[in-house]
Design an enzyme around this catalytic site. Structure first.
Site, PDB file in Angstrom:
ATOM      1  N   GLY A  50       0.773  -1.219   0.000  1.00 31.17           N
ATOM      2  CA  GLY A  50       0.000   0.000   0.000  1.00 31.17           C
ATOM      3  C   GLY A  50       0.805   1.270   0.000  1.00 31.17           C
ATOM      4  O   GLY A  50       1.998   1.269  -0.310  1.00 31.17           O
ATOM      5  N   GLU A 114       1.943  -2.187   8.714  1.00 31.55           N
ATOM      6  CA  GLU A 114       3.119  -2.978   8.315  1.00 31.55           C
ATOM      7  C   GLU A 114       4.221  -2.731   9.334  1.00 31.55           C
ATOM      8  O   GLU A 114       4.022  -1.982  10.306  1.00 31.55           O
ATOM      9  CB  GLU A 114       3.567  -2.597   6.887  1.00 31.55           C
ATOM     10  CG  GLU A 114       2.539  -3.014   5.840  1.00 31.55           C
ATOM     11  CD  GLU A 114       2.920  -2.665   4.409  1.00 31.55           C
ATOM     12  OE1 GLU A 114       4.040  -2.175   4.179  1.00 31.55           O
ATOM     13  OE2 GLU A 114       2.088  -2.878   3.524  1.00 31.55           O
ATOM     14  N   HIS A 230      13.717  -7.085   1.185  1.00 29.53           N
ATOM     15  CA  HIS A 230      12.393  -7.374   1.750  1.00 29.53           C
ATOM     16  C   HIS A 230      12.476  -8.721   2.448  1.00 29.53           C
ATOM     17  O   HIS A 230      13.019  -9.676   1.896  1.00 29.53           O
ATOM     18  CB  HIS A 230      11.333  -7.400   0.641  1.00 29.53           C
ATOM     19  CG  HIS A 230       9.940  -7.320   1.171  1.00 29.53           C
ATOM     20  ND1 HIS A 230       9.333  -8.364   1.838  1.00 29.53           N
ATOM     21  CD2 HIS A 230       9.038  -6.317   1.162  1.00 29.53           C
ATOM     22  CE1 HIS A 230       8.116  -7.990   2.207  1.00 29.53           C
ATOM     23  NE2 HIS A 230       7.907  -6.754   1.806  1.00 29.53           N
ATOM     24  N   ARG A 276      12.072  -3.466   8.790  1.00 29.09           N
ATOM     25  CA  ARG A 276      12.312  -4.440   7.734  1.00 29.09           C
ATOM     26  C   ARG A 276      13.728  -5.020   7.762  1.00 29.09           C
ATOM     27  O   ARG A 276      13.939  -6.203   7.534  1.00 29.09           O
ATOM     28  CB  ARG A 276      12.097  -3.708   6.413  1.00 29.09           C
ATOM     29  CG  ARG A 276      11.605  -4.558   5.340  1.00 29.09           C
ATOM     30  CD  ARG A 276      11.163  -3.708   4.187  1.00 29.09           C
ATOM     31  NE  ARG A 276       9.728  -3.687   4.112  1.00 29.09           N
ATOM     32  CZ  ARG A 276       9.062  -3.171   3.077  1.00 29.09           C
ATOM     33  NH1 ARG A 276       9.718  -2.640   2.080  1.00 29.09           N
ATOM     34  NH2 ARG A 276       7.759  -3.209   3.054  1.00 29.09           N
ATOM     35  N   HIS A 340      15.015  -5.422  -2.694  1.00 30.39           N
ATOM     36  CA  HIS A 340      13.673  -4.858  -2.899  1.00 30.39           C
ATOM     37  C   HIS A 340      13.696  -3.376  -3.240  1.00 30.39           C
ATOM     38  O   HIS A 340      12.986  -2.940  -4.140  1.00 30.39           O
ATOM     39  CB  HIS A 340      12.874  -5.096  -1.606  1.00 30.39           C
ATOM     40  CG  HIS A 340      11.449  -4.670  -1.671  1.00 30.39           C
ATOM     41  ND1 HIS A 340      10.559  -5.230  -2.562  1.00 30.39           N
ATOM     42  CD2 HIS A 340      10.755  -3.760  -0.950  1.00 30.39           C
ATOM     43  CE1 HIS A 340       9.361  -4.672  -2.384  1.00 30.39           C
ATOM     44  NE2 HIS A 340       9.456  -3.768  -1.428  1.00 30.39           N
ATOM     45  N   ARG A 375      14.122   2.189   4.698  1.00 31.63           N
ATOM     46  CA  ARG A 375      12.824   2.818   4.406  1.00 31.63           C
ATOM     47  C   ARG A 375      11.700   2.194   5.216  1.00 31.63           C
ATOM     48  O   ARG A 375      11.601   0.968   5.324  1.00 31.63           O
ATOM     49  CB  ARG A 375      12.516   2.665   2.914  1.00 31.63           C
ATOM     50  CG  ARG A 375      11.153   3.161   2.504  1.00 31.63           C
ATOM     51  CD  ARG A 375      10.964   3.084   1.019  1.00 31.63           C
ATOM     52  NE  ARG A 375      11.007   1.736   0.512  1.00 31.63           N
ATOM     53  CZ  ARG A 375       9.957   0.920   0.460  1.00 31.63           C
ATOM     54  NH1 ARG A 375       8.778   1.303   0.916  1.00 31.63           N
ATOM     55  NH2 ARG A 375      10.081  -0.297  -0.031  1.00 31.63           N
TER      56      ARG A 375
HETATM   57  C1  SIN Z   1       5.003  -4.806   0.755  1.00 34.47           C
HETATM   58  O1  SIN Z   1       3.832  -4.894   0.388  1.00 34.47           O
HETATM   59  O2  SIN Z   1       5.472  -5.472   1.659  1.00 34.47           O
HETATM   60  C2  SIN Z   1       5.894  -3.853   0.034  1.00 34.47           C
HETATM   61  C3  SIN Z   1       5.609  -2.491   0.458  1.00 34.47           C
HETATM   62  C4  SIN Z   1       6.860  -1.685   0.427  1.00 34.47           C
HETATM   63  O3  SIN Z   1       7.869  -2.089  -0.128  1.00 34.47           O
HETATM   64  O4  SIN Z   1       6.838  -0.620   1.024  1.00 34.47           O
END
Ligand code: SIN
Length: 535
Positions: A50, A114, A230, A276, A340, A375
């Protein structure tokens, strides 16, 4: 010699930043958007989770700022982060007015959470296809503007600088023929470079072309050591590293090691919703086998999530998994990290200006310092909107003149089947070396192995260069080689661990020496020593 064609503004890349900029520019001149495949084939299109945005007023915005800063591990450039979170709501509202549909319930926008977000603030579209919806709506809106033209299946192969100003770009058109297009100003919004690694969530077009060409033209790069991995890409042999959105963990997914244990409590109090970089390294460590090179499988587990219909909430992911006989509601899903997002890129100010007159950058290709060393999830689509619009505004404000440029010499543009195979081998060698030597866990010895692999890659490419020919794949190979060079040198220079950059030989953060951004300049393909600057 023939004169090059001309346009007022040339935008390289048709992801969120490029399209948003094109819309801003088109009321003031003719815009040409150049993209390597069809409009929509960009990193933007594949974004799932998102777009993070704080639309509930000042306190909400302040919280988004503090989450962004915390995730960035000390290196977020505060004015850039302020700009992102403060201008974000306006840009998202505008996007909705232009036709983007985000998921709603009873007329209210739905929000998910997230990693490292202190509350649910992430808008999504069609469940897990947010990037595709943003790309669709922006492309339709831009496409309706009579002053925006698209050059699809067109590869930019060079930025033409005269006396330190970028005045034109060289490209290969859809027939593979060289062209030169003069422009008042050029915006690089061509996205990231995940393809420099063998394991990536990025599509094939993400080869870092814009960043590499800017560096070759003399623009400064910054923070190239910070590549975000990621945590959860699908891990099945022979299957692409399909992204398994962080929103899965936002909706309750657990991570389990091969003994079935939830292991994140050993790494971070936020468990599966830790930043992350922390989650990606934890998975890497849990996945390491006892034997060198052996790996253990880590799984994403949603079998306990009963309060939502996972197929409805994540239709794209569910459909992809079904191809391999996997079901989020029933199965453990094997995962591993994959390259990623590049936090670094072409150094810009808050208005998209690079160190070269006439050259601007926005989105993943740019480095404003907004993400620092890591990020915050779902801040990248917002970055594209906010800084795409800003870069366009400064291109308009700077009002540079259109200068004449000569058309390029025509060169034959094809490789034989045997040469194509040799080129692919050179590229694959680099991608594997980058994964092995400049991936999640780095140290001086591995980075030096990476430099040796980069030298081998350059030697391989020199054979083609000597023959003076250009194809899209050759241009991509050159770009990936430059990106690898920048990542390796910047990673060697930062002798500390911070955010996405982890050095086994310097495992701690060193604020005294490194609360600074790395800056790299290249001259005729050779890097100058990396410098560190406090912004
Ligand atoms: C994700 O949906 O995990 C990717 C979103 C992102 O990279 O910020």
């Amino acid at each position: 010699m023939a004169r090059a064609q001309q346009v007022d503004f040339l935008v390289m890349g048709a992801g969120v930043a490029g399209l948003r900029a094109a819309v801003e520019l088109a009321d003031h001149g003719d815009v040409l958007v150049v993209t390597k495949e069809s409009v929509g084939e960009s990193n933007t299109h594949y974004a799932q989770g998102g777009i993070a945005v704080a639309m509930e007023g000042e306190a909400d915005v302040a919280l988004h700022l503090s989450d962004t800063v915390a995730a960035g591990d000390g290196l977020v450039y505060l004015p850039a982060a302020h700009t992102l979170v403060e201008e974000g709501p306006l840009r998202v509202t505008e996007l909705i007015e232009w036709g983007a549909h985000f998921d709603k319930e009873n007329g209210r926008l739905l929000r998910t959470r997230e990693g490292a977000h202190s509350l649910p603030r992430i808008l999504h579209a069609n469940g897990d296809a947010t990037g595709a919806e943003i790309s669709r709506s922006l492309a339709a809106f831009a496409g309706a503007h009579e002053r925006i033209r698209f050059a699809e299946w067109t590869t930019v192969t060079g930025l033409v600088a005269v006396d330190g100003s970028v005045v034109a770009v060289d490209l290969l058109d859809r027939e593979g023929l060289p062209q030169r297009i003069g422009a008042r100003s050029v915006l690089v919004a061509a996205g990231g470079a995940g393809q420099v690694y063998s394991d990536t969530t990025n599509p094939a077009v993400a080869t870092g072309d814009g960043i590499a060409l800017a560096a070759e033209a003399g623009a400064e790069l910054a923070d190239m050591e910070f590549y975000q991995f990621h945590p959860t890409a699908l891990s099945l042999p022979g299957v692409p590293r399909f992204l398994l959105s962080e929103a899965l963990r936002g909706e309750g997914a657990y991570l389990r090691n091969d003994r079935g244990e939830r292991f994140m409590e050993r790494y971070h109090p936020l468990l599966e919703l830790a930043p992350r970089d922390v989650v990606a390294r934890a998975i890497t460590r849990e996945g390491m086998g006892a034997e060198p090179g052996a790996s253990r499988v880590v799984h994403l587990d949603m079998r306990h999530v009963k309060d939502i219909d996972l197929h409805q909430r994540f239709p794209g992911i569910s459909a992809f998994l079904a191809r391999y006989g996997l079901d989020l509601q029933r199965d453990l899903i094997p995962v591993r990290p994959a390259a990623h997002y590049l936090m670094g890129g072409i150094r810009t100010d808050l208005h998209g200006r690079t160190s070269l007159r006439g050259l601007y950058a926005a989105g993943e290709a740019a480095c404003t310092g907004v993400h620092g060393a890591n990020r915050l999830a779902s801040n990248s689509l917002l970055e594209g909107l906010v800084f795409g619009a800003r870069a366009a505004q400064s291109m308009l404000a700077d009002g540079l003149p259109l200068l004449a440029a000569d058309a390029p010499e025509k060169v034959p543009a094809h490789l034989t089947a045997g040469e194509e195979e040799r080129l692919e081998n050179v590229i694959t060698g680099l991608q594997h070396a980058m994964w092995m030597y400049a991936g999640l866990l780095r140290e001086e010895a591995t980075l030096r192995e990476g430099l040796a692999a980069h030298a081998a890659c350059e030697a391989g490419l020199a054979q083609f260069a000597q023959q003076g020919r250009g194809t899209r794949r050759l241009a991509e190979a050159h770009a990936m080689s430059r990106i690898a060079q920048a990542i390796l040198h910047s990673s060697l220079a930062r002798t500390e661990s911070r955010g996405a950059h982890f050095r086994n030989d310097y495992p701690h953060r060193d604020d005294e020496r490194f609360l600074k951004h790395s800056v790299l300049r290249m001259h005729e393909g050779r890097e100058e020593p990396v410098e560190f600057e406090a912004w």
